[in-house]
Design an enzyme around this catalytic site. Structure first.
Site, mmCIF file in Angstrom:
data_model
loop_
_atom_site.group_PDB
_atom_site.id
_atom_site.type_symbol
_atom_site.label_atom_id
_atom_site.label_comp_id
_atom_site.label_asym_id
_atom_site.label_seq_id
_atom_site.Cartn_x
_atom_site.Cartn_y
_atom_site.Cartn_z
ATOM 1 N N TRP A 32 -8.852 9.047 -7.619
ATOM 2 C CA TRP A 32 -10.093 9.535 -8.288
ATOM 3 C C TRP A 32 -10.223 9.093 -9.721
ATOM 4 C CZ3 TRP A 32 -14.607 11.203 -7.044
ATOM 5 C CH2 TRP A 32 -14.712 11.677 -5.498
ATOM 6 N N GLU A 80 0.860 -1.225 0.142
ATOM 7 C CA GLU A 80 0.003 -0.101 -0.099
ATOM 8 C C GLU A 80 0.908 1.365 0.030
ATOM 9 O OE1 GLU A 80 -3.300 -0.018 -0.519
ATOM 10 O OE2 GLU A 80 -3.238 -1.972 -0.591
ATOM 11 N N TRP A 84 -19.914 13.743 -19.027
ATOM 12 C CA TRP A 84 -20.209 14.079 -17.679
ATOM 13 C C TRP A 84 -21.576 15.099 -17.837
ATOM 14 C CZ3 TRP A 84 -17.848 10.983 -14.573
ATOM 15 C CH2 TRP A 84 -16.305 10.846 -14.834
ATOM 16 N N TRP A 132 -14.851 13.518 -12.216
ATOM 17 C CA TRP A 132 -13.796 13.164 -10.815
ATOM 18 C C TRP A 132 -13.221 14.442 -10.334
ATOM 19 C CZ3 TRP A 132 -8.614 14.191 -11.490
ATOM 20 C CH2 TRP A 132 -8.018 14.321 -12.663
ATOM 21 N N ASN A 146 -10.159 4.217 3.415
ATOM 22 C CA ASN A 146 -9.794 3.978 2.002
ATOM 23 C C ASN A 146 -11.083 3.410 1.114
ATOM 24 O OD1 ASN A 146 -8.263 3.858 -0.579
ATOM 25 N ND2 ASN A 146 -8.417 1.604 -0.014
ATOM 26 N N TRP A 202 1.646 2.026 -3.109
ATOM 27 C CA TRP A 202 0.500 2.713 -4.273
ATOM 28 C C TRP A 202 1.014 3.894 -4.018
ATOM 29 C CZ3 TRP A 202 -3.067 1.744 -7.869
ATOM 30 C CH2 TRP A 202 -3.170 0.198 -8.205
HETATM 31 P P1 FAD Z 1 -2.872 2.354 5.052
HETATM 32 O O1 FAD Z 1 -4.054 1.602 4.671
HETATM 33 O O2 FAD Z 1 -2.585 2.045 6.772
HETATM 34 O O3 FAD Z 1 -1.468 2.530 4.190
HETATM 35 C C1 FAD Z 1 -0.527 3.004 4.744
HETATM 36 C C2 FAD Z 1 0.091 4.052 3.663
HETATM 37 O O4 FAD Z 1 -0.023 3.826 2.307
HETATM 38 C C3 FAD Z 1 -1.206 5.224 3.554
HETATM 39 O O5 FAD Z 1 -0.857 6.082 4.766
HETATM 40 C C4 FAD Z 1 -0.496 5.835 2.043
HETATM 41 O O6 FAD Z 1 0.374 6.654 2.364
HETATM 42 C C5 FAD Z 1 -0.406 4.824 1.408
HETATM 43 N N1 FAD Z 1 -1.608 4.072 0.824
HETATM 44 C C6 FAD Z 1 -2.685 3.280 1.113
HETATM 45 N N2 FAD Z 1 -3.367 3.363 0.372
HETATM 46 C C7 FAD Z 1 -3.192 3.760 -0.935
HETATM 47 C C8 FAD Z 1 -3.778 4.004 -1.946
HETATM 48 N N3 FAD Z 1 -4.914 3.394 -2.539
HETATM 49 N N4 FAD Z 1 -3.371 4.934 -2.896
HETATM 50 C C9 FAD Z 1 -2.275 5.491 -2.707
HETATM 51 N N5 FAD Z 1 -1.553 5.403 -1.391
HETATM 52 C C10 FAD Z 1 -2.153 4.698 -0.289
HETATM 53 N N6 FAD Z 1 -4.300 9.190 -0.186
HETATM 54 C C11 FAD Z 1 -3.595 10.031 0.358
HETATM 55 O O7 FAD Z 1 -2.541 9.963 1.106
HETATM 56 N N7 FAD Z 1 -4.073 11.425 0.020
HETATM 57 C C12 FAD Z 1 -5.162 11.710 -0.761
HETATM 58 O O8 FAD Z 1 -5.211 12.727 -1.025
HETATM 59 C C13 FAD Z 1 -5.775 10.481 -1.215
HETATM 60 N N8 FAD Z 1 -7.128 10.724 -2.012
HETATM 61 C C14 FAD Z 1 -7.701 9.563 -2.251
HETATM 62 C C15 FAD Z 1 -8.729 9.747 -3.194
HETATM 63 C C16 FAD Z 1 -9.695 8.510 -3.526
HETATM 64 C C17 FAD Z 1 -10.822 8.643 -4.454
HETATM 65 C C18 FAD Z 1 -9.224 7.133 -3.220
HETATM 66 C C19 FAD Z 1 -9.810 6.023 -3.501
HETATM 67 C C20 FAD Z 1 -7.934 7.193 -2.344
HETATM 68 C C21 FAD Z 1 -7.150 8.265 -1.898
HETATM 69 N N9 FAD Z 1 -6.146 8.248 -1.143
HETATM 70 C C22 FAD Z 1 -5.176 9.267 -0.900
HETATM 71 C C23 FAD Z 1 -5.590 6.791 -1.015
HETATM 72 C C24 FAD Z 1 -6.025 5.942 0.453
HETATM 73 O O9 FAD Z 1 -7.305 6.266 0.609
HETATM 74 C C25 FAD Z 1 -5.363 6.789 1.593
HETATM 75 O O10 FAD Z 1 -3.705 6.735 1.760
HETATM 76 C C26 FAD Z 1 -5.503 5.970 2.852
HETATM 77 O O11 FAD Z 1 -7.012 5.937 3.152
HETATM 78 C C27 FAD Z 1 -4.997 6.358 4.041
HETATM 79 O O12 FAD Z 1 -5.270 5.566 5.134
HETATM 80 P P2 FAD Z 1 -4.115 4.994 6.092
HETATM 81 O O13 FAD Z 1 -2.899 6.076 6.232
HETATM 82 O O14 FAD Z 1 -4.751 4.389 7.214
HETATM 83 O O15 FAD Z 1 -3.847 3.765 4.988
#
Ligand code: FAD
Length: 471
Positions: free
Chosen positions: A387, A277, A308, A364, A346, A280
């Site tokens: 997005w 993650e 749209w 989006w 997420n 990602w």
């Molecule tokens: P954990 O599950 O603990 O993951 C650890 C770290 O991995 C996160 O802190 C983050 O840095 C990274 N990560 C995890 N999932 C993703 C993912 N799908 N994409 C990219 N990085 C990820 N994340 C942001 O940091 N900023 C945003 O502006 C953002 N906007 C989003 C918009 C949409 C529509 C979606 C679907 C996802 C977005 N995310 C964004 C990704 C993700 O939702 C968040 O990073 C995550 O929810 C953060 O929670 P956590 O730190 O507990 O994640």
């Protein structure tokens, strides 16, 4: 006596900070600087929730620097003019910073480097990624667009990199340049002070980030693969704002996960999932660097023609989505969690984004802008990635027919309705079996009726995909 300037940006920490460490190696004294260039950088403004976080993060950085006898110089205005001014007034001969990767910062930093290099030595470093975007390419030197192939190569190259040593010193010069007070930056909102309730959900700064990482690795990671999809549980790390502001580096995360893989081999699968993650996040920066136009345009060019709805058609629906009054409980819970805490789970981000782009046929970019303003972890790279992925127009995107059904998603990932009940108190008394279904006509809840018919809006979205020949 040699004086060096360290320009802090998205690296608000002292540990594993290559720019700071390099300055401490080659300069007798160091001037740490933060420049709020929001007003001169109108294309890349920070959202309101992020500005509130930044205020507290800078405060923590000030405290950490003070413990080393140093002071953070705060300024507002054009970064180039400010740095030039500090060089002139202090006699600094070296400038250090850690790199950013979004198109606007990249362009600005190149210009600054060119201009300042005629006066002083300028050095930049990687502090926020495991690999820089140009280090991972396909055999033909083109960038990856599929995450699994990208991450496979990253893993092959190895992700456990050594950490940067702590700075040898952060001695300030005898005379410091002029600094604004933190409050002068006006990062916090003026009345009403909505940020106070929001920030109660968070501990900000480098020390707090490390505590959060440690807490997650000891209490949460063991079931991460399963629990990460459950918004009703504390199943994820909540490290995203810390990572965004650079209070913690991905290298430090991998250093810690590597340690736990050896001490708790039974958690290996979950730790690997957690690392992927973080991968990602890397991939988002990677795509942004290689495809800079995607901040506003779809990566899949066919989506430029996507039908749209127009702003006048969707304005009222967008408002209901933003306010969490769509009549779909899991969507509304997510949007209200965002409003109250500056963060959203997420899985729920994917649900609300699918709902906006597919069921409401709202571009989006409108959702991305709202998230950018309201998330404390708002991050151009991850936000655009999320997005575009959900809308179906990004790299490795969700297939067009994947239109999340908010009712079944709620039933699956919030089985007892605990998440909905937390953020949609109107539904507290509702039977858990039906808590995710929209309110029916005649039911006596102070909760809105659904904004759309799910089946009809799904058919409308599929027809729109047909219109741009995506099948
Ligand atoms: P954990 O599950 O603990 O993951 C650890 C770290 O991995 C996160 O802190 C983050 O840095 C990274 N990560 C995890 N999932 C993703 C993912 N799908 N994409 C990219 N990085 C990820 N994340 C942001 O940091 N900023 C945003 O502006 C953002 N906007 C989003 C918009 C949409 C529509 C979606 C679907 C996802 C977005 N995310 C964004 C990704 C993700 O939702 C968040 O990073 C995550 O929810 C953060 O929670 P956590 O730190 O507990 O994640």
């Amino acid at each position: 006596m040699s004086i060096g300037i360290v320009w802090f940006r998205a690296d608000l920490r002292l540990s594993d900070n290559p720019a700071l460490y390099a300055a401490s190696q080659s300069c007798d004294t160091i001037i740490p600087v933060f420049i709020d260039d929001t007003h001169s950088n109108t294309l890349n403004p920070l959202g309101a929730a992020s500005r509130a976080w930044l205020h507290h993060s800078l405060q923590q950085l000030q405290h950490s620097l003070a413990q080393h006898g140093s002071t953070l110089i705060l300024r507002q205005g054009s970064a180039l003019e400010t740095l030039s001014d500090i060089i002139k007034s202090s006699g600094a001969t070296q400038v250090f910073w850690n790199r950013l990767y979004d198109p606007i910062s990249t362009q600005r930093d190149t210009q600054i480097k060119q201009t300042l290099s005629t006066l002083v030595s300028v050095q930049s470093f990687n502090s926020s990624l495991l690999f820089e975007p140009w280090q991972i390419l396909k055999a033909d030197k083109s960038p990856y667009k599929v995450f699994t192939a990208y991450w496979k190569q990253v893993l092959q190259q190895g992700i456990n990199h050594p950490l940067t040593p702590n700075p040898l010193h952060i001695n300030p010069p005898p005379v410091l340049p002029h600094s604004l007070k933190l409050n002068n930056l006006q990062l916090l909102p003026s009345k009403p002070r909505w940020d106070e309730a929001m920030m109660q959900h968070w501990q900000v700064g480098e020390a707090a980030a490390h505590q959060q990482l440690e807490y997650f690795l000891t209490h949460g990671v063991a079931h991460y693969s399963i629990n990460r999809d459950r918004p009703d549980l504390i199943g994820t790390s909540k490290l995203s704002p810390h990572l965004h502001f650079g209070e913690l580096s991905p290298r430090q995360i991998i250093h810690a996960t590597t340690h736990y893989k050896s001490t708790h081999p039974e958690w290996s699968a979950d730790l690997l999932k957690f690392e992927s993650e973080v991968g990602w996040r890397e991939f988002g920066y990677y795509l942004l660097y290689h495809f800079p136009q995607t901040t506003t345009e779809p990566l899949d060019q066919r989506f430029k023609q996507f039908p749209w709805r127009s702003p006048s058609e969707y304005a009222a629906d967008l408002k209901r989505w933003q306010q969490g009054t769509t009549g779909f409980p899991i969507v509304d819970a997510g949007m209200r969690q965002l409003w109250q805490t500056g963060w959203m789970h997420n899985r729920v981000r994917m649900i609300v984004a699918s709902f906006l782009t597919k069921n409401l046929l709202i571009p989006w970019q409108a959702g991305e802008a709202w998230f950018r303003d309201t998330l404390v972890d708002a991050d151009l790279a991850s936000n655009v990635l999320g997005w575009q992925w959900t809308a179906g127009c990004g790299a490795d995107a969700a297939p067009y027919f994947r239109i999340f059904n908010p009712i079944t998603q709620g039933e699956k990932f919030d089985p007892d309705g605990a998440y909905v009940k937390t953020y949609v108190p109107e539904l507290k008394g509702r039977n858990a079996k039906v808590i995710h279904a929209p309110r029916q006509l005649g039911e006596h809840y102070a909760y809105p009726l659904p904004i759309v018919d799910l089946a009809a809006s799904r058919a409308r979205a599929l027809a729109a995909f047909d219109a741009i020949k995506i099948k």
